[in-house]
Design a protein around this motif. Structure first.
Motif, PDB file in Angstrom:
ATOM      1  N   HIS A  65      76.700 -60.784  48.117  1.00 58.21           N
ATOM      2  CA  HIS A  65      76.137 -61.577  49.223  1.00 58.21           C
ATOM      3  C   HIS A  65      77.055 -62.744  49.529  1.00 58.21           C
ATOM      4  O   HIS A  65      77.593 -63.376  48.612  1.00 58.21           O
ATOM      5  CB  HIS A  65      74.763 -62.150  48.843  1.00 58.21           C
TER       6      HIS A  65
ATOM      7  N   GLN B 203      71.258 -65.068  55.091  1.00 60.56           N
ATOM      8  CA  GLN B 203      70.117 -65.894  55.513  1.00 60.56           C
ATOM      9  C   GLN B 203      68.920 -65.796  54.560  1.00 60.56           C
ATOM     10  O   GLN B 203      67.837 -66.260  54.883  1.00 60.56           O
ATOM     11  CB  GLN B 203      69.641 -65.439  56.908  1.00 60.56           C
TER      12      GLN B 203
ATOM     13  N   CYS C 281      71.964 -55.255  57.649  1.00 60.21           N
ATOM     14  CA  CYS C 281      71.935 -56.692  57.916  1.00 60.21           C
ATOM     15  C   CYS C 281      72.836 -57.043  59.097  1.00 60.21           C
ATOM     16  O   CYS C 281      74.050 -56.900  59.009  1.00 60.21           O
ATOM     17  CB  CYS C 281      72.387 -57.464  56.682  1.00 60.21           C
TER      18      CYS C 281
ATOM     19  N   TYR D 287      75.357 -59.146  53.409  1.00 58.95           N
ATOM     20  CA  TYR D 287      75.710 -58.400  52.181  1.00 58.95           C
ATOM     21  C   TYR D 287      76.805 -57.411  52.521  1.00 58.95           C
ATOM     22  O   TYR D 287      77.012 -57.072  53.693  1.00 58.95           O
ATOM     23  CB  TYR D 287      74.492 -57.704  51.579  1.00 58.95           C
TER      24      TYR D 287
END
Ligand SMILES: Cc1cc2nc3c(=O)[nH]c(=O)nc-3n(C[C@H](O)[C@H](O)[C@H](O)COP(=O)(O)OP(=O)(O)OC[C@H]3O[C@@H](n4cnc5c(N)ncnc54)[C@H](O)[C@@H]3O)c2cc1C
Ligand code: SF4
Length: 570
Positions: free
Chosen positions: A216, A233, A242, A247
């Motif tokens: 991340h 986030q 995402c 990630y």
């Protein structure tokens, strides 16, 4: 007049072919194109483009037809994947449905797969720990499988290389069992996790509770911004894809990076049938595919081939690549191809309550949790089983919606849920011993929808795994008790192998071509222009999640392959 056959062959010829676009294939594509090779990436699944092809990523719970749950119909049709925690209404589109690609379970095996551009990199849990020499030296030291042809020092610079690009959060913990990496700032602890960490540290010299290392971006670096990725986030709905690129996935990172070089051709919907071996040239010359839409067979050619179809599918492709020279599968002079499969033992878990710290609560979400590196049988053999286990750990506080009142009162009550006490939990991640009796093979009669033989899977736990489960339960109970946790409950869910989603081996690396399939550069001993860098290459499994090691291994092997090509060695 042009010779159409020669033209067609030239059109289908590349410097390199990569089979699979998941975590390892994405890295192969990035590295090979980055080094100037015209590279064809063959992917059996559909294309999934970063951001635009994540249909559920911005959906709120109430926007789902079934509030995120699976329907009975879906569960009944998919008894295998329904066992996977990450398979729910918002992620269904990324999982291979049970009937889609049938296989034969000689022994129960839950095979969890993602067939699309990006493979399982879209759905993974992003835990990324390096291996140490306690892992690479395990087989030689404990006398199982065969000795790894590499050591930690061979991979260390490549771990750094892939970590910097992928973006790994973590803390430099200074442990020799779990080497430190190139970390972005670590995730935060809550007070009960901290309490457990301190209790364990005060009682045991050799046991550590650390913050997990995960792919991340906690603080974007220029290289992440160049990839178009932004800070995570903390939404913790990662497996839907995402849009921030918070990630690491092939889709957000390696595949678009490879595309930017202008050297990559990505061909989705291309089911690789086999690798073509030319008896005269004594090398692999290309790959046969079945077009998933037309069901037509097609051939592509290249000087080098990277096989990255994920562990069991890479075994399948090699076993199905037969010729006069290799009647039992490509590069299978040793006869061990498909054998010595191992996985991770996730059977046991423990949960409890903690009655302290009721004045504190958790704040926000965190897509990661603390981790307990292996502490059993590290410096000496101390138990009646071989090897050891790592463990996940986390603590949280439950909340209960207060549904009393009507109108404004009800609204206020719902907005201020009642907090319950602290709960804590952990699960094991045990190393299993690769054995000849744990194998995959091709079924001689049953074919899949593309006419490719089905994979027969025969993999099971053994006595070593049972003893490890018992020890995990006892040791964790002792540690939980020392931390003052109460209502301690241990479990062994006897889950099938496969559900760990860390299957490895079958085309193991080794020094001796008589007992292994790949050499120290991940080349087939017998066919030097074929490189296999996914989980099938793994000689043993360690306790750490494996994907970071596949990434490092792939980057290292691609570097070698291109240098060897330039020297005319492959
Ligand atoms: C829910 C979940 C959680 C996980 N958590 C973690 C974790 O925390 N840490 C960790 O290290 N690992 C984790 N994993 C495992 C991780 O996803 C895999 O180790 C990793 O994706 C393997 O990379 P790969 O390149 O070998 O395979 P994949 O990422 O699966 O990619 C293989 C690709 O090859 C394609 N392919 C297969 N057969 C063919 C064929 N015949 N022709 C053409 N293409 C083909 C597939 O469609 C796929 O796109 C998790 C997995 C899941 C599902
Ligand atoms: S937690 Fe981070 S990586 Fe996961 S979905 Fe949210 S922003 Fe993306």
């Amino acid at each position: 007049m042009a010779n159409l056959n020669i033209d067609a062959k030239a059109q289908n010829t590349y410097d390199a072919i990569v089979i699979g676009s998941g975590i390892s294939g994405g890295w192969a594509a990035k590295e090979l194109t980055g080094k100037g090779l015209r590279t064809l990436v063959l992917e059996r699944g559909r294309d999934v483009r970063h951001v635009t092809d994540y249909p559920t990523t911005m959906m709120q719970p109430w926007e789902f037809d079934h509030r995120g749950q699976l329907t009975k119909e879906v569960k009944d049709a998919n008894p295998i994947i329904s066992k996977c925690y990450a398979f729910y209404e918002g992620t269904q589109q990324f999982f291979v449905k049970d009937a889609e690609h049938p296989y034969i379970q000689e022994k129960p095996f839950d095979w969890i797969r993602g067939y699309q551009v990006g493979g399982k990199s879209l759905m993974w849990a992003r835990q990324t720990q390096r291996w140490s020499d306690f892992d690479f030296e395990g087989p030689a030291r404990d006398g199982f499988a065969v000795d790894w042809p590499i050591r930690y020092a061979d991979l260390a610079p490549w771990y750094s290389y892939v970590e910097r690009f992928a973006g790994i959060t973590g803390n430099k913990d200074g442990l020799d069992t779990l080497p430190d990496g190139e970390f972005l700032p670590p995730h935060e602890w809550n007070c009960v996790e901290k309490h457990f960490q301190q209790k364990v540290a005060s009682r045991y010299k050799d046991r550590h509770v650390i913050m997990g290392r995960a792919a991340h971006i906690t603080k974007p670096q220029p290289v992440h911004l160049q990839q178009g990725r932004a800070q995570c986030q903390h939404r913790t709905i990662c497996e839907r894809g995402c849009p921030f690129g918070g990630y690491f996935s092939s889709n957000s990172s390696t595949i678009p990076w490879a595309a930017k070089t202008g050297k990559m051709t990505l061909r989705p919907d291309s089911v690789v049938h086999s690798i073509i071996y030319d008896e005269q040239k004594v090398r692999a010359t290309g790959v046969r595919i079945v077009d998933a839409n037309t069901k037509q067979m097609q051939e592509y050619y290249a000087r080098i081939i990277f096989l990255n179809a994920a562990a069991l599918n890479s075994n399948l492709v090699l076993l199905n690549s037969t010729s006069h020279r290799f009647p039992n599968g490509l590069g299978n002079d040793s006869g061990v191809l498909g054998k010595y499969i191992a996985f991770h033992n996730y059977r046991a878990g423990i949960s409890a309550q903690y009655d302290g710290n009721l004045d504190s609560t958790t704040d926000g979400r965190r897509p990661n949790s603390p981790y307990i590196p292996r502490f059993r049988n590290v410096y000496k053999q101390e138990t009646d089983f071989l090897r050891g286990y790592a463990a996940g750990f986390s603590a949280g506080r439950s909340s209960r919606a207060n549904q009393n009142g009507i109108g404004a009162d009800l609204k206020q009550n719902l907005l201020n849920p009642e907090l319950g006490g602290w709960y804590v939990g952990s699960h094991m991640m045990g190393e299993t011993i690769p054995k000849e009796t744990n194998f995959v093979a091709l079924d001689s009669a049953q074919k899949d929808p593309f006419g490719i033989p089905q994979l027969k899977i025969s993999i099971a736990y053994d006595d070593n795994d049972d003893k490890m489960v018992k020890d995990y339960q006892e040791q964790m109970t002792e540690m939980f008790t020392a931390a003052g946790f109460t209502n301690i409950r241990v479990r062994d869910d006897h889950r099938n192998p496969g559900l760990d989603i860390h299957e490895m081996g079958g085309a193991r690396m080794g020094k001796d071509p008589k007992t292994s399939v790949l050499n120290k550069w991940n080349q087939l001993h017998a066919v030097k222009n074929v490189f296999v860098t996914d989980g099938s290459c793994m000689t043993s499994t360690s306790t750490q999640n494996p994907s970071l090691t596949y990434m490092a291994m792939t980057a290292r092997s691609a570097d070698y392959a291109v240098k060897a090509m330039k020297k005319g060695l492959v």
